[in-house]
Design an enzyme around this catalytic site. Structure first.
Site, PDB file in Angstrom:
ATOM      1  N   GLU A 139      51.853  -9.802  44.751  1.00 19.66           N
ATOM      2  CA  GLU A 139      52.259 -10.737  45.796  1.00 19.66           C
ATOM      3  C   GLU A 139      53.657 -10.362  46.273  1.00 19.66           C
ATOM      4  OE1 GLU A 139      52.080 -14.726  44.202  1.00 19.66           O
ATOM      5  OE2 GLU A 139      50.398 -14.184  42.911  1.00 19.66           O
ATOM      6  N   LYS A 175      57.445 -10.932  47.036  1.00 24.36           N
ATOM      7  CA  LYS A 175      58.462 -11.789  46.414  1.00 24.36           C
ATOM      8  C   LYS A 175      59.311 -12.407  47.528  1.00 24.36           C
ATOM      9  CE  LYS A 175      61.904 -11.907  42.720  1.00 24.36           C
ATOM     10  NZ  LYS A 175      62.990 -12.540  43.500  1.00 24.36           N
ATOM     11  N   ASP A 206      62.083 -14.380  49.452  1.00 24.64           N
ATOM     12  CA  ASP A 206      63.501 -14.632  49.202  1.00 24.64           C
ATOM     13  C   ASP A 206      63.852 -16.014  49.744  1.00 24.64           C
ATOM     14  OD1 ASP A 206      66.044 -14.189  48.341  1.00 24.64           O
ATOM     15  OD2 ASP A 206      66.615 -12.817  49.950  1.00 24.64           O
ATOM     16  N   TYR A 212      52.166 -20.596  45.289  1.00 27.99           N
ATOM     17  CA  TYR A 212      51.492 -19.505  44.576  1.00 27.99           C
ATOM     18  C   TYR A 212      51.284 -19.745  43.086  1.00 27.99           C
ATOM     19  CZ  TYR A 212      56.500 -18.629  43.942  1.00 27.99           C
ATOM     20  OH  TYR A 212      57.831 -18.780  43.690  1.00 27.99           O
ATOM     21  N   LYS A 224      61.808  -4.967  42.148  1.00 26.42           N
ATOM     22  CA  LYS A 224      62.861  -5.214  43.128  1.00 26.42           C
ATOM     23  C   LYS A 224      63.020  -4.005  44.040  1.00 26.42           C
ATOM     24  CE  LYS A 224      65.632  -8.259  42.769  1.00 26.42           C
ATOM     25  NZ  LYS A 224      65.772  -9.598  43.394  1.00 26.42           N
ATOM     26  N   CYS A 249     104.678  -4.862  51.461  1.00 29.43           N
ATOM     27  CA  CYS A 249     103.633  -5.888  51.435  1.00 29.43           C
ATOM     28  C   CYS A 249     103.312  -6.342  52.858  1.00 29.43           C
ATOM     29  CB  CYS A 249     104.099  -7.078  50.599  1.00 29.43           C
ATOM     30  SG  CYS A 249     102.978  -8.493  50.663  1.00 29.43           S
ATOM     31  N   CYS A 299     104.620 -10.211  53.285  1.00 29.34           N
ATOM     32  CA  CYS A 299     106.025 -10.635  53.274  1.00 29.34           C
ATOM     33  C   CYS A 299     107.014  -9.502  53.506  1.00 29.34           C
ATOM     34  CB  CYS A 299     106.364 -11.336  51.956  1.00 29.34           C
ATOM     35  SG  CYS A 299     106.329 -10.226  50.523  1.00 29.34           S
ATOM     36  N   CYS A 329     102.747  -6.430  45.023  1.00 30.00           N
ATOM     37  CA  CYS A 329     103.929  -7.012  45.645  1.00 30.00           C
ATOM     38  C   CYS A 329     104.643  -7.843  44.584  1.00 30.00           C
ATOM     39  CB  CYS A 329     103.535  -7.892  46.829  1.00 30.00           C
ATOM     40  SG  CYS A 329     104.899  -8.881  47.489  1.00 30.00           S
ATOM     41  N   CYS A 362     106.122 -14.492  48.302  1.00 31.41           N
ATOM     42  CA  CYS A 362     105.064 -13.936  49.146  1.00 31.41           C
ATOM     43  C   CYS A 362     104.063 -15.025  49.520  1.00 31.41           C
ATOM     44  CB  CYS A 362     104.357 -12.799  48.418  1.00 31.41           C
ATOM     45  SG  CYS A 362     103.001 -12.077  49.365  1.00 31.41           S
TER      46      CYS A 362
END
Length: 714
Positions: free
Chosen positions: A132, A134, A136, A249, A337, A431, A434, A449, A454
């Protein structure tokens, strides 16, 4: 009903019979109900409608009018009763008739063949199998009593789900009453629990997200999340508008039906009026199973709904019973899968995200592309070493996928399509938040940083404080926190405890309605947030310490520190040397904690937290607990249904008796305690020969204070 046949033909009842019934309102109502149920069955179960949408709507309209005029003929299973006006307390727990197990996965054809081989060996021969698709979506359990739908529940933890009956009644392909022709197939009177998947078609998902964006709401990530969220709406009319569908099912107890196996069950489900996926096959050989899986993968994109694999089951119920179950899954079924879906797209830029501890993370900004059912526009690149290893550059065409169909990742560039001017990417020296210098400590992959001011770090620290593992302020997500920071209402964690309902309710979300007016958070969400903030004041001192975001201090380390220094006063007075005496705390961690607590700005935040009533002391136990589990290491997995404890609560009980609780299984693990729906930790324990305990064993440990004697290693 779709417009598949414009002519009204082949009525279950002739025109003369319907006309005669009109003289008797009760008879007419019953005739209309049967007629509508018949056409619903033709449409959903057989995919063969014989009347147009307009004709079907005309029958429904007449039935509604007659029922309104004659309330004495009320029937909760009438086709008009799919949406009621009642909105109950969401959501009551429902104990499933039998546990809803997960499925073991086969990630490729070799693993599928290994399962087929084990099945053949266990049963002594090759047996018929049912393949069958699968789906989702979101699992659902439907209970019928005397053929009438009385309850619908989510999967939950496999043993207990949530009652979503009111919402499921709005799903048009769920029969409110089983067809009379199928009732003879029920082997016993009373109730029967049937199972399947609720899903949202791809087209409906796209329309839902388009409408959400038009109205300033956040879109759903994928159809699966949209289906699950739609099932849990407080107003069933919202669910009704979400265009959900089902494929049914399974049956909870195969003895409830006269069917001898899965193939016969699917036939009975169709006859009973359920929407059963037509893409199924009864296979006699492994080669046929392979062919089905390969064909399903080929047609995956063309289907109107999402699938993520194929489920293969032993057909015979008797043989299923013979094979039985592991702690988490049936041995007689496997989920093959699909490999992660890969797409190509343009890498438009590489930006840098600053985390709560100052770590700079490169992020791929992608030309949006649909992968595994949702749009991907960003993906982490982890660190500079990873960028260099993959050699991805701005302007590259890159291959992306979702790891486990969930987490977006960039696999590699298509070098043949690389622009001539593309250059290797480098981490910025300053950074981006800052402007402070960026450093890379010796032996570390991360750039960091080091500025305490910051703003990016402030946002991440605020989010960490509200997270589930820390103070668990439910509903305080990134969007709301970011808006509070932008408005100046949040600068540090103590500011959470100054927020009131009015300023939260009037907070602009950053989205606008169609007329251009801003969307506000609203009073309902604001009240819940204030309640969640108030509840967080009672969290344990260890969670507070973890929530502060001190570098190198994780959840377990925070618990160990608090066990040695149970108040903020005692902890603040501890020297680095005293901190290093705590089990699991080395010099680097001790120095980090000591420095944090001695920083004046941090001391001021702690004082404000205390003033607002946040717990900064661990409550001493009423009496000393004997350390009978000292030297033992436990791992917890699955849900503790009987006791109702969370794994954190259970771990705390074990630690109170001297045990160590770990998050991973190794050869040094003494015992693994498995609750319902135990995961991969159970499998690893079995593979390593680590003793596995049930929840009943765990409760016996709490009662007696003694663990079972572990078997001697051979």
């Amino acid at each position: 009903m779709a417009d598949r046949a414009e002519t009204q033909t082949e009525s279950l009842f002739g025109a003369e019979e319907l006309a005669a019934a009109a003289s008797d309102a009760g008879a007419r109502i019953q005739a209309l109900r049967r007629e509508i149920e018949h056409h619903t069955y033709l449409y959903y179960a057989l995919d063969a409608p014989t009347i147009s949408d307009a004709a079907f709507d005309s029958l429904m309209r007449e039935l509604r009018e007659l029922e309104a005029a004659h309330p004495e003929f009320y029937d909760p299973a009438s086709p008009t009763q799919r949406v009621g006006g009642y909105v109950g307390e969401q959501f009551a727990p429902v104990v499933h008739e039998q546990r809803m197990y997960s499925l073991d996965n086969a990630m490729d054809l070799d693993e599928l063949d290994a399962w087929l081989g084990r099945t053949k060996e266990a049963l002594g021969r090759e047996v018929p199998l049912v393949c069958e698709l699968k789906i989702d979506g979101s699992s659902i359990a439907l209970t019928y009593e005397d053929g009438v739908l009385v309850r619908a529940a989510t999967r939950g933890d496999g043993t207990t789900g949530e009652d979503v009956t009111v919402n499921v009644r709005t799903v048009r392909d769920v029969p409110l009453r089983l067809r009379a022709e199928a009732l003879d197939g029920i082997a016993r009177t009373g109730s029967i629990e049937l199972r399947g998947e609720v899903y949202m078609p791809k087209a409906s998902f796209e329309a839902l997200n388009a409408a959400a964006e038009d109205n300033g709401r956040a879109p759903f990530a994928n159809p699966r999340n949209a289906a699950a969220g739609s099932l849990r709406q407080k107003d069933p009319k919202v669910t009704q508008g979400r265009d959900l569908s089902t494929f049914i099912y399974a049956v909870a107890d195969e003895h409830a039906l006269s069917a001898s196996g899965q193939w016969e069950l699917l036939e009975w489900l169709r006859e009973a009026g359920f929407h059963v996926n037509p893409d199924v096959k009864r296979c006699e050989t492994a080669a046929e199973v392979h062919e089905f899986c390969e064909r399903a993968l080929e047609k995956r994109q063309s289907l109107p709904y999402e699938i993520d694999g194929v489920v293969v089951k032993v057909d015979s119920f008797a043989l299923q019973a013979e094979m039985g179950f592991t702690a988490r899954a049936p041995r007689w079924a496997i989920a093959f899968k699909f490999p992660p879906e890969e797409k190509t797209t343009l890498l438009r830029d590489i930006t840098v995200q600053v985390g709560r501890t100052g770590v700079l993370t490169p992020v791929a900004e992608l030309e949006p592309v649909v992968v595994a059912g949702s749009t991907v526009a960003r993906a982490t690149l982890h660190n500079l070493d990873e960028v260099r290893r993959k050699d991805v550059r701005v302007g590259d065409t890159v291959i992306v996928r979702k790891a486990g169909d969930v987490i977006p990742e960039v696999l590699r560039p298509v070098e043949s399509l690389r622009p001539a001017d593309a250059v290797p990417w480098e981490m910025p020296a300053a950074c981006p938040s800052c402007g402070a210098p960026v450093v890379r400590e010796e032996g570390e992959a991360a750039f960091r940083c080091i500025s305490l001011d910051c703003p990016a770090q402030a946002l991440e620290r605020l989010l960490h404080w509200a997270s589930r593992g820390a103070m668990d302020i439910e509903g305080m997500g990134e969007e709301i926190v970011a808006r509070l920071v932008e408005s100046g209402r949040l600068t540090d964690v103590a500011d959470y405890y100054t927020l009131d309902e009015y300023e939260l309710a009037t907070l602009e979300t950053g989205r606008s309605k169609k007329d251009g007016t801003p969307v506000h958070l609203g009073s309902t969400i604001a009240a819940k947030l204030v309640a969640a903030i108030e509840a967080s004041k009672g969290r344990s001192f260890a969670r507070v310490l973890f929530g502060l975001g001190i570098r190198h201090v994780g959840k377990t380390t925070a618990e160990q520190i608090v066990a040695a220094f149970p108040t903020i006063e005692a902890l603040s007075a501890a020297s680095v040397e005293e901190l290093t005496e705590v089990d699991g705390v080395g010099g680097i961690v001790a120095a980090s904690v000591h420095s944090f607590l001695r920083t004046p700005a941090n001391q001021e935040v702690l004082q404000r937290l205390a003033h607002r009533g946040v717990n900064l002391a661990e409550e001493a136990p009423a009496e000393e607990v004997p350390q009978t589990l000292a030297g033992l290491t436990f791992v917890l997995t699955g849900s503790l249904v009987e006791s109702g404890m969370t794994r954190d609560d259970a771990g705390a009980r074990l630690k109170a008796m001297g045990a160590k609780v770990s998050g991973s299984v190794s050869k040094k693990t003494s015992f693994v305690i498995c609750g319902e729906a135990a995961g991969s930790k159970y499998d690893k324990a079995v593979a390593l020969g680590v003793p596995v305990l049930t929840e009943q064993d765990f409760l016996r440990i709490l009662e007696t204070g003694e663990a079972p004697v572990a078997p001697e290693a051979e």
